[in-house]
Design a protein around this motif. Sequence first.
Motif, PDB file in Angstrom:
ATOM      1  N   PRO A  66       0.814  -1.218   0.000  1.00  0.00           N
ATOM      2  CA  PRO A  66       0.000   0.000   0.000  1.00  0.00           C
ATOM      3  C   PRO A  66       0.849   1.270   0.000  1.00  0.00           C
ATOM      4  CG  PRO A  66      -0.913  -1.587   1.537  1.00  0.00           C
ATOM      5  CD  PRO A  66       0.395  -2.150   1.070  1.00  0.00           C
ATOM      6  N   PHE A  67       1.963   1.257   0.751  1.00  0.00           N
ATOM      7  CA  PHE A  67       2.822   2.437   0.812  1.00  0.00           C
ATOM      8  C   PHE A  67       3.528   2.671  -0.519  1.00  0.00           C
ATOM      9  CE2 PHE A  67       6.897   4.553   2.187  1.00  0.00           C
ATOM     10  CZ  PHE A  67       6.318   5.771   2.495  1.00  0.00           C
ATOM     11  N   GLN A  68       3.960   1.585  -1.180  1.00  0.00           N
ATOM     12  CA  GLN A  68       4.599   1.719  -2.488  1.00  0.00           C
ATOM     13  C   GLN A  68       3.620   2.283  -3.520  1.00  0.00           C
ATOM     14  OE1 GLN A  68       5.974  -2.282  -3.195  1.00  0.00           O
ATOM     15  NE2 GLN A  68       8.011  -1.889  -2.342  1.00  0.00           N
ATOM     16  N   ALA A  69       2.366   1.819  -3.459  1.00  0.00           N
ATOM     17  CA  ALA A  69       1.346   2.347  -4.362  1.00  0.00           C
ATOM     18  C   ALA A  69       1.130   3.833  -4.105  1.00  0.00           C
ATOM     19  CB  ALA A  69       0.028   1.582  -4.172  1.00  0.00           C
ATOM     20  N   VAL A 208      11.407   1.929  -6.130  1.00  0.00           N
ATOM     21  CA  VAL A 208      12.134   3.188  -6.312  1.00  0.00           C
ATOM     22  C   VAL A 208      11.389   4.338  -5.656  1.00  0.00           C
ATOM     23  CG1 VAL A 208      12.901   4.896  -8.011  1.00  0.00           C
ATOM     24  CG2 VAL A 208      13.312   2.465  -8.425  1.00  0.00           C
ATOM     25  N   SER A 209      10.084   4.400  -5.863  1.00  0.00           N
ATOM     26  CA  SER A 209       9.295   5.523  -5.347  1.00  0.00           C
ATOM     27  C   SER A 209       9.226   5.527  -3.822  1.00  0.00           C
ATOM     28  CB  SER A 209       7.883   5.503  -5.933  1.00  0.00           C
ATOM     29  OG  SER A 209       7.162   4.374  -5.489  1.00  0.00           O
ATOM     30  N   GLU A 210       9.175   4.332  -3.189  1.00  0.00           N
ATOM     31  CA  GLU A 210       9.061   4.314  -1.732  1.00  0.00           C
ATOM     32  C   GLU A 210      10.343   4.794  -1.051  1.00  0.00           C
ATOM     33  OE1 GLU A 210       8.562   0.652   0.365  1.00  0.00           O
ATOM     34  OE2 GLU A 210      10.141  -0.399  -0.755  1.00  0.00           O
ATOM     35  N   LYS A 211      11.453   4.777  -1.795  1.00  0.00           N
ATOM     36  CA  LYS A 211      12.710   5.303  -1.249  1.00  0.00           C
ATOM     37  C   LYS A 211      12.942   6.752  -1.665  1.00  0.00           C
ATOM     38  CE  LYS A 211      15.050   0.805  -1.077  1.00  0.00           C
ATOM     39  NZ  LYS A 211      13.854  -0.002  -1.390  1.00  0.00           N
ATOM     40  N   LEU A 212      12.662   7.054  -2.929  1.00  0.00           N
ATOM     41  CA  LEU A 212      12.995   8.374  -3.472  1.00  0.00           C
ATOM     42  C   LEU A 212      12.008   9.457  -3.032  1.00  0.00           C
ATOM     43  CD1 LEU A 212      15.188   9.611  -5.186  1.00  0.00           C
ATOM     44  CD2 LEU A 212      13.820   9.161  -7.228  1.00  0.00           C
ATOM     45  N   ILE A 213      10.708   9.150  -3.038  1.00  0.00           N
ATOM     46  CA  ILE A 213       9.703  10.160  -2.697  1.00  0.00           C
ATOM     47  C   ILE A 213       9.858  10.664  -1.264  1.00  0.00           C
ATOM     48  CG2 ILE A 213       7.226  10.595  -2.402  1.00  0.00           C
ATOM     49  CD1 ILE A 213       8.139  10.667  -5.284  1.00  0.00           C
ATOM     50  N   PRO A 214       9.949   9.770  -0.255  1.00  0.00           N
ATOM     51  CA  PRO A 214      10.165  10.272   1.107  1.00  0.00           C
ATOM     52  C   PRO A 214      11.457  11.083   1.231  1.00  0.00           C
ATOM     53  CG  PRO A 214       9.458   7.989   1.177  1.00  0.00           C
ATOM     54  CD  PRO A 214       9.761   8.308  -0.252  1.00  0.00           C
ATOM     55  N   PHE A 215      12.520  10.645   0.543  1.00  0.00           N
ATOM     56  CA  PHE A 215      13.803  11.363   0.572  1.00  0.00           C
ATOM     57  C   PHE A 215      13.638  12.774   0.024  1.00  0.00           C
ATOM     58  CE2 PHE A 215      17.581  12.616  -1.919  1.00  0.00           C
ATOM     59  CZ  PHE A 215      18.506  12.745  -0.890  1.00  0.00           C
ATOM     60  N   MET A 216      12.943  12.891  -1.128  1.00  0.00           N
ATOM     61  CA  MET A 216      12.725  14.188  -1.748  1.00  0.00           C
ATOM     62  C   MET A 216      11.923  15.110  -0.836  1.00  0.00           C
ATOM     63  SD  MET A 216      11.904  12.910  -5.671  1.00  0.00           S
ATOM     64  CE  MET A 216      10.287  13.563  -5.457  1.00  0.00           C
ATOM     65  N   ILE A 217      10.861  14.563  -0.264  1.00  0.00           N
ATOM     66  CA  ILE A 217      10.001  15.373   0.601  1.00  0.00           C
ATOM     67  C   ILE A 217      10.767  15.851   1.824  1.00  0.00           C
ATOM     68  CG2 ILE A 217       7.952  15.329   2.102  1.00  0.00           C
ATOM     69  CD1 ILE A 217       6.685  13.385   0.087  1.00  0.00           C
ATOM     70  N   ILE A 218      11.551  14.950   2.422  1.00  0.00           N
ATOM     71  CA  ILE A 218      12.315  15.297   3.626  1.00  0.00           C
ATOM     72  C   ILE A 218      13.331  16.393   3.329  1.00  0.00           C
ATOM     73  CG2 ILE A 218      14.041  14.432   5.271  1.00  0.00           C
ATOM     74  CD1 ILE A 218      12.497  11.744   5.185  1.00  0.00           C
ATOM     75  N   ILE A 219      14.080  16.257   2.225  1.00  0.00           N
ATOM     76  CA  ILE A 219      15.081  17.266   1.849  1.00  0.00           C
ATOM     77  C   ILE A 219      14.428  18.632   1.666  1.00  0.00           C
ATOM     78  CG2 ILE A 219      16.666  18.015   0.020  1.00  0.00           C
ATOM     79  CD1 ILE A 219      17.835  15.860   1.781  1.00  0.00           C
ATOM     80  N   TYR A 220      13.319  18.642   0.933  1.00  0.00           N
ATOM     81  CA  TYR A 220      12.633  19.908   0.661  1.00  0.00           C
ATOM     82  C   TYR A 220      12.063  20.513   1.954  1.00  0.00           C
ATOM     83  CZ  TYR A 220       9.503  23.359  -1.381  1.00  0.00           C
ATOM     84  OH  TYR A 220       8.874  24.540  -1.700  1.00  0.00           O
ATOM     85  N   LEU A 221      11.470  19.669   2.803  1.00  0.00           N
ATOM     86  CA  LEU A 221      10.882  20.172   4.045  1.00  0.00           C
ATOM     87  C   LEU A 221      11.948  20.680   5.014  1.00  0.00           C
ATOM     88  CD1 LEU A 221       7.968  17.660   4.806  1.00  0.00           C
ATOM     89  CD2 LEU A 221       7.873  19.913   3.717  1.00  0.00           C
ATOM     90  N   ILE A 222      13.109  20.028   5.037  1.00  0.00           N
ATOM     91  CA  ILE A 222      14.203  20.511   5.899  1.00  0.00           C
ATOM     92  C   ILE A 222      14.638  21.901   5.462  1.00  0.00           C
ATOM     93  CG2 ILE A 222      16.649  20.174   6.455  1.00  0.00           C
ATOM     94  CD1 ILE A 222      16.117  17.168   6.536  1.00  0.00           C
ATOM     95  N   ALA A 223      14.783  22.076   4.141  1.00  0.00           N
ATOM     96  CA  ALA A 223      15.170  23.394   3.614  1.00  0.00           C
ATOM     97  C   ALA A 223      14.105  24.435   3.948  1.00  0.00           C
ATOM     98  CB  ALA A 223      15.374  23.312   2.103  1.00  0.00           C
ATOM     99  N   ALA A 224      12.837  24.069   3.770  1.00  0.00           N
ATOM    100  CA  ALA A 224      11.742  25.007   4.052  1.00  0.00           C
ATOM    101  C   ALA A 224      11.665  25.340   5.543  1.00  0.00           C
ATOM    102  CB  ALA A 224      10.417  24.406   3.581  1.00  0.00           C
ATOM    103  N   LEU A 225      11.807  24.333   6.385  1.00  0.00           N
ATOM    104  CA  LEU A 225      11.759  24.555   7.836  1.00  0.00           C
ATOM    105  C   LEU A 225      12.917  25.429   8.305  1.00  0.00           C
ATOM    106  CD1 LEU A 225      10.686  20.997   9.052  1.00  0.00           C
ATOM    107  CD2 LEU A 225       9.367  23.118   9.320  1.00  0.00           C
ATOM    108  N   THR A 226      14.066  25.292   7.654  1.00  0.00           N
ATOM    109  CA  THR A 226      15.216  26.132   7.990  1.00  0.00           C
ATOM    110  C   THR A 226      14.907  27.597   7.703  1.00  0.00           C
ATOM    111  OG1 THR A 226      16.737  24.316   7.443  1.00  0.00           O
ATOM    112  CG2 THR A 226      17.677  26.525   7.558  1.00  0.00           C
ATOM    113  N   VAL A 227      14.290  27.846   6.545  1.00  0.00           N
ATOM    114  CA  VAL A 227      13.902  29.216   6.191  1.00  0.00           C
ATOM    115  C   VAL A 227      12.868  29.742   7.181  1.00  0.00           C
ATOM    116  CG1 VAL A 227      12.811  30.674   4.437  1.00  0.00           C
ATOM    117  CG2 VAL A 227      14.423  28.889   3.746  1.00  0.00           C
ATOM    118  N   LEU A 228      11.911  28.888   7.554  1.00  0.00           N
ATOM    119  CA  LEU A 228      10.875  29.309   8.507  1.00  0.00           C
ATOM    120  C   LEU A 228      11.465  29.589   9.887  1.00  0.00           C
ATOM    121  CD1 LEU A 228       7.860  26.991   7.595  1.00  0.00           C
ATOM    122  CD2 LEU A 228       8.197  29.394   7.038  1.00  0.00           C
TER     123      LEU A 228
END
Length: 459
Positions: A66-69, A208-228
């Motif tokens: 379900p998570f991969q989907a 691929v998506s279950e590894k890459l998508i969470p990684f992408m989201i985390i990287i982007y959110l860390i950058a955004a949270l740093t700005v905030l």
Amino acid sequence: MDKFSQLISDLTTMIWGLPMTILLLGGGIYLTFRLGFFQIIHLPHIFSQTFGKIFSKQNAPGTVTPFQATTSALASTMGAANIVGVPVAIALGGPGAVFWMWAVALIGMATKYAEVVLGLKYRQKNDQGEYVGGPMYYIRKGLGWKKVASFFAFALMIEIIASTMVQSNSIATTLEGSFGINAVWTGIAVMILVGLVIYGGVKTIGKVSEKLIPFMIIIYLIAALTVLAFNFDMIPEAFALIFTYAFQPVSAAGGFLGAGVAASIRWGLARGLYSNEAGMGTAPIVHSAAQNDHPAKQGFWGVFEVIMDTLVVCTMTALVCITSGAWKQIGPDDAANMVTAAFTPVFGDSVSGSIVSLTLFLFVITTVVVIIFYGEKQAEFLYGLKFAKVMRFVYIVAILIGAIGGLKFIWQFLDLLLAMVVVPNVIAVLFLSKKVRSITDDYFKNYVKQDKKNERSIG
């Protein structure tokens, strides 16, 4: 050709204005009432079945977890709409547009849930033993509308060609502007990366998506949270601006030209609808392959998608743009660079450009992988597995053509083709809403009650 292009542009603007807003928003509201506001009433249970079971293994029929989907479906929604689309909405509609983006996400949860539930309900196995499903199956099997099902599949199959070109061109243009990389080399690199993944089938896409998508989201959110964190004192004011200007006009300031309430609503709804893809019929195609023993349980992952895409990632983008003041400095014509401008005071020019470019690159790669999978499944539904492989080759070639800006006249049909996909899907979901309600009632009355009885007996 100019007159023809203008005609297509005017037609798509008209369709994606009031008519499509009424269909998508009205459909979502109808489903919300029909399902008894389940996305609000049962939100704690939905969280427990999604966030609470991300790493749980399933012993149920299906091809991927379900998570991969879910991460595969997220791969097609996470992209330019999150990083570029939100700033455009703010630039044209003001901070109040974010409020309406939240509103449409809340309503869109019901639509996305219904699509996924129907995808699971009417899925079937193909000649390779993989589970396949989506609107073309529930339109044909659930309603008996064979011609409509074929029309949907054909429209989406063709739409993917234009969509693939636009996606590859967006990243080629970004990388050429930021790092001077020739568009041809970007196109070749994307072709190779995408080809390696899609030739592995839905299981490889899921892994691929279950590894890459969470990684992408985390990287982007860390950058955004740093700005905030740097603009922490501006966060309360940002929320105040969002709620205030959702219901009253905002005056011009700096590069911001000002916006009325109508513009705020229009752009907030448009970005919200486009970002989470609720009603577009794409998500159930990949969700239909999920290992799950009840359609409603997989439907909750559809709600999870909307939460992550719109309420988390899009909201973070909006807060970064508003708290940094970038929304006042940059006008609509340059809104695509608003996030980079917001990051710059914290990370510097080069690092900010690199963060945005890398995130967009990864988003585009995963988006192209998944939408090509969607296109293949339409070809398979219409003409069989052999033709699906032919279309796979067509899509991969389209990556390179799009990267170098070729066949741009095809791109202008993108929104028109998308409308041809959305309209039959939403109408079908509305006609099948009684079945969705029945499946949902069965889950909460029988499935959940039985689980509680088992827990009590064990205790």
